[in-house]
Design a protein around this motif. Structure first.
Motif, PDB file in Angstrom:
ATOM      1  N   ALA A  32      17.119  -6.440   4.796  1.00 44.17           N
ATOM      2  CA  ALA A  32      18.153  -6.792   5.932  1.00 44.17           C
ATOM      3  C   ALA A  32      19.438  -7.109   6.065  1.00 44.17           C
ATOM      4  O   ALA A  32      20.390  -6.947   6.708  1.00 44.17           O
ATOM      5  CB  ALA A  32      17.152  -7.988   6.860  1.00 44.17           C
ATOM      6  N   ILE A  85      14.657  -9.995  11.401  1.00 47.48           N
ATOM      7  CA  ILE A  85      15.565  -9.244  10.760  1.00 47.48           C
ATOM      8  C   ILE A  85      17.046  -9.681  11.448  1.00 47.48           C
ATOM      9  O   ILE A  85      18.158  -8.996  11.229  1.00 47.48           O
ATOM     10  CB  ILE A  85      15.569  -7.845  10.374  1.00 47.48           C
ATOM     11  N   LEU A 127      16.145 -13.926   5.960  1.00 51.63           N
ATOM     12  CA  LEU A 127      16.546 -12.667   5.890  1.00 51.63           C
ATOM     13  C   LEU A 127      16.031 -11.835   4.433  1.00 51.63           C
ATOM     14  O   LEU A 127      16.154 -12.496   3.393  1.00 51.63           O
ATOM     15  CB  LEU A 127      18.011 -12.259   5.927  1.00 51.63           C
ATOM     16  N   ARG A 181      21.164  -4.400  12.783  1.00 58.64           N
ATOM     17  CA  ARG A 181      19.675  -5.066  12.984  1.00 58.64           C
ATOM     18  C   ARG A 181      19.576  -5.665  14.306  1.00 58.64           C
ATOM     19  O   ARG A 181      18.397  -5.441  14.866  1.00 58.64           O
ATOM     20  CB  ARG A 181      19.902  -6.576  12.112  1.00 58.64           C
TER      21      ARG A 181
END
Length: 397
Positions: free
Chosen positions: A7, A183, A3, A15
């Protein structure tokens, strides 16, 4: 696949919502323009039918395998990312398609990974929201919003830039989805963390729930899903034959999408008030009424109400089904169980389309009476399931 710092700052729900928002965009553009694009390549209507049917058959053959692999991975996220990355590479072949066989191969391989991971992302999101106490419906609704966005926008883009825009648009949207997959959060609960589903001692092996009381509600929604496929395949044609202007037809189609998203955003209001199977039953009863009235070729004012009813006949039934599966199965088989559900929908849809394709030529709009009857059979299936196995609690199903 680590990530990024950006994110990490966003919640898992945010996300996942971003991924859902991109997930159906490419499909939304294809529904709008793929048949026209294929026709311009010299492909005939019967060949277009084969090109649309082949991915369904491939997904049918692969769904359970992909679901099983996803359940055995350390996290469902890995399979979703691999599928999304694959789904953005294969469509590059659309730039080189000039005939039927090339289109059949590229389109089938393009649709396969996306269709295979769809039940995985649904299962993974459901487990995450239950653990976090958040709302699955709100997250899933963003998929419908993205789909509707490119239902409408694709037509304008083609008008502005010509039909040549379709291939780069489709590839670009699959690439956007692949980027969004990177993400995604981890979905599985930590090994030491007790989940809500864990408290209920659900089935840890898929064969433990392969019983009539579990399969009947899923068969019901598969029938309900098939009736909506009939509308998608023949609704615009039948409305045009009824004399409804194309601009109104487009608005009616969009209205169903809006009502679907609205129900998903409002899902929390229903959660906990009735059981999951009761929601599926409500969807089936709504389908009986909706399709029966549709069979009389009602005026536009009535069609508006019938399209708003999509929020019950589809959204409520889908959300009830996903919750039902999550209630009675463990995380260890979450994706496999959801894939089984998706397979059922596709199998019944294919059989229904074949039958209704013939019925439309014979009965015209009266084909919806068959859809109403199918929804009634589905309602009986849920009723039998409730007789065989009562819900342990309202929220369970």
């Amino acid at each position: 696949m680590a990530l990024t710092p950006a994110a990490v700052r966003f919640s898992p729900e945010t996300r996942t919502s971003a991924f859902y928002f991109t997930f159906f965009m490419a499909g939304g553009s294809a529904v709008t323009f793929l048949p026209i694009w294929l026709t311009e390549k010299g492909i005939t209507p019967d060949q277009i039918g084969i090109i649309n049917a082949m991915p369904i058959l491939l997904i049918l053959a692969s769904n359970l395998l992909v679901g099983r692999l996803a359940d055995r991975a350390s996290d469902w996220r890995q399979v979703i990312i691999i599928g999304s990355l694959t789904a953005c590479v294969v469509p590059v072949g659309l730039f080189f398609v000039n005939g039927f066989w090339g289109a059949l191969l590229i389109w089938s391989l393009s649709a396969l990974p996306n269709g295979a991971i769809a039940p995985v992302i649904d299962a993974a999101t459901m487990r995450m929201t239950r653990r976090n106490g958040s709302d699955f419906g709100t997250i899933r609704a963003w998929g419908t919003v993205g789909y509707m966005l490119f239902n409408g926008l694709t037509g304008f883009l083609v008008l502005w830039f010509g039909s040549e825009i379709f291939a780069p648009l489709f590839v670009g949207l699959t690439l956007l989805r692949a980027v969004a997959s990177l993400i995604l959060p981890r979905f599985r609960a930590p090994p030491t963390e007790m989940t809500i589903a864990g408290v209920r001692k659900p089935a840890g092996r898929i064969r433990q729930v392969l019983k009539p009381w579990f399969l009947l509600p899923l068969l019901c929604f598969s029938m309900i899903f098939a009736t909506h496929i009939v509308l998608n395949a023949f609704g615009a044609l039948l409305w045009k034959q009824q004399g409804i202007p194309e601009t109104i037809i487009g608005a009616l189609i969009a209205l169903a999408g809006l009502s679907e998203a609205a129900m998903m955003f409002a899902w929390k209001w229903f959660s906990g008030r009735v059981s999951a199977r009761q929601m599926i039953l409500l969807a089936a009863i709504g389908g009986v009424v909706r399709w029966f009235v549709m069979g009389f070729s009602p005026p536009i004012a009535v069609l508006i109400l019938l399209q708003i009813a999509h929020s019950v006949t589809y959204s409520l039934g889908f959300l009830g089904s996903v919750h039902f599966i999550a209630n009675w199965t463990h995380e260890d088989v979450a994706a496999e169980a959801q894939s089984l559900f998706t397979m059922g929908q596709q199998a019944v849809a294919v059989l229904t389309l074949v039958l209704c394709g013939w019925l439309v030529t014979v009965a015209g709009p009266h084909v919806y009476f068959a859809s109403s009857a199918l929804a009634a059979v589905g309602a009986v299936c849920v009723w039998l399931s409730l007789k065989l196995q009562q819900p342990k609690a309202v929220v369970q199903g």
